[in-house]
Write an enzyme that holds these catalytic residues in place. Sequence first.
Site: not given
Length: 371
Positions: A262, A303
Amino acid sequence: MAKPASSRCNLDCHYCFYIDKPRQPRMDDATLEAYIRQHIDAQPGQVVEFAWQGGEPTLAGLAFFERAVALQQRYAAGRRIQNTLQTNGILLDEAWCAFLARYGWLVGLSLDGPADLHDRYRVTRAGKPTHERVMEAMGRLKAHGVDFNLLTVVNAHNIGQPERLYRYLRDLGTPHLQFIPLVESDEQGALTPESVSGEAWGRFLNAVFALWVREDIGRVFVQLFDSTLGVWCGQPSQMCVFSETCGHAFALEADGTLYQCDHYVFPEYRLGNLHEISIAQINASDAARDFGQHKRRSLVNDCLECRARPLCQGDCPKHRLDGGKSVLCAGYRDFFTRTAPYMKTMRDLIRQRRSPVELMAMLHASEKRPA
């Protein structure tokens, strides 16, 4: 995630990323039937979940969802059907609530806090406040026995009052809360004024957790806290933003077109239309797999070397606006670091077949001991 009314909405929330999206007509009956049949056929298990979102999905009309239920029953073939509806609540009258109760739907009701916090951004297209109408809808949901969660967008306005916001939502009586950080960028790639910073997000989470861990374990269920504890216990994340890979959570537009997510309803992420290719085929496509793997493959060195990576997994790719790192990185790292001792204790209690609720008594006892 099906969007039967596309991105159309009956509110004008100033922070919403749908505001400038093109509106499509309501999903027609042919698309609805194709979606329900294909979605059921594509599921490997005996439980099939349908998620109806928007925009505002209730704009499709109650009759539309009555047809949806009838089609689900026609194609279920013995499988159990579960439905969730995310809504601003404005249209939830008695008839709607009776329908939701009759078929056991779970509702995600959007509420951004007390009236002064909620009405800052959540207004009608005429600019009128909506808090009172949401509270009326909540009362009808309770009266009909409909299960619902509260979905709170944490924005630049309400993020500064974490304790007040949490206590207000908690005291409304539903045990399930979701906090959704607002991270939107403008055409130049800068965060919008309504968005939250990573540092502020971390302070918000830590403040809410400090209350929850002493007062509400086992009584109030905060999605992010529950998901984090699950990962500490060796389970996969309940939240896609903290999963190692993403994808396969498609967004279905009203015309039958499927997109990767979405947050990625753009031409380059179009996967196909279910009138031309089935959902099962789309799910097995190279494009869907590659999109999911990209989250892991695109992690930057910071990360990869971070101790919080097993809990965060680099956050949602949509939030990676800061040199490949999430703009919320500092907040999540602080939250995961500060809550680690409590999560470890709850994990150990669970392993001993004891309740994590015991942690509250431990904390109260330790705080009463003389220094």
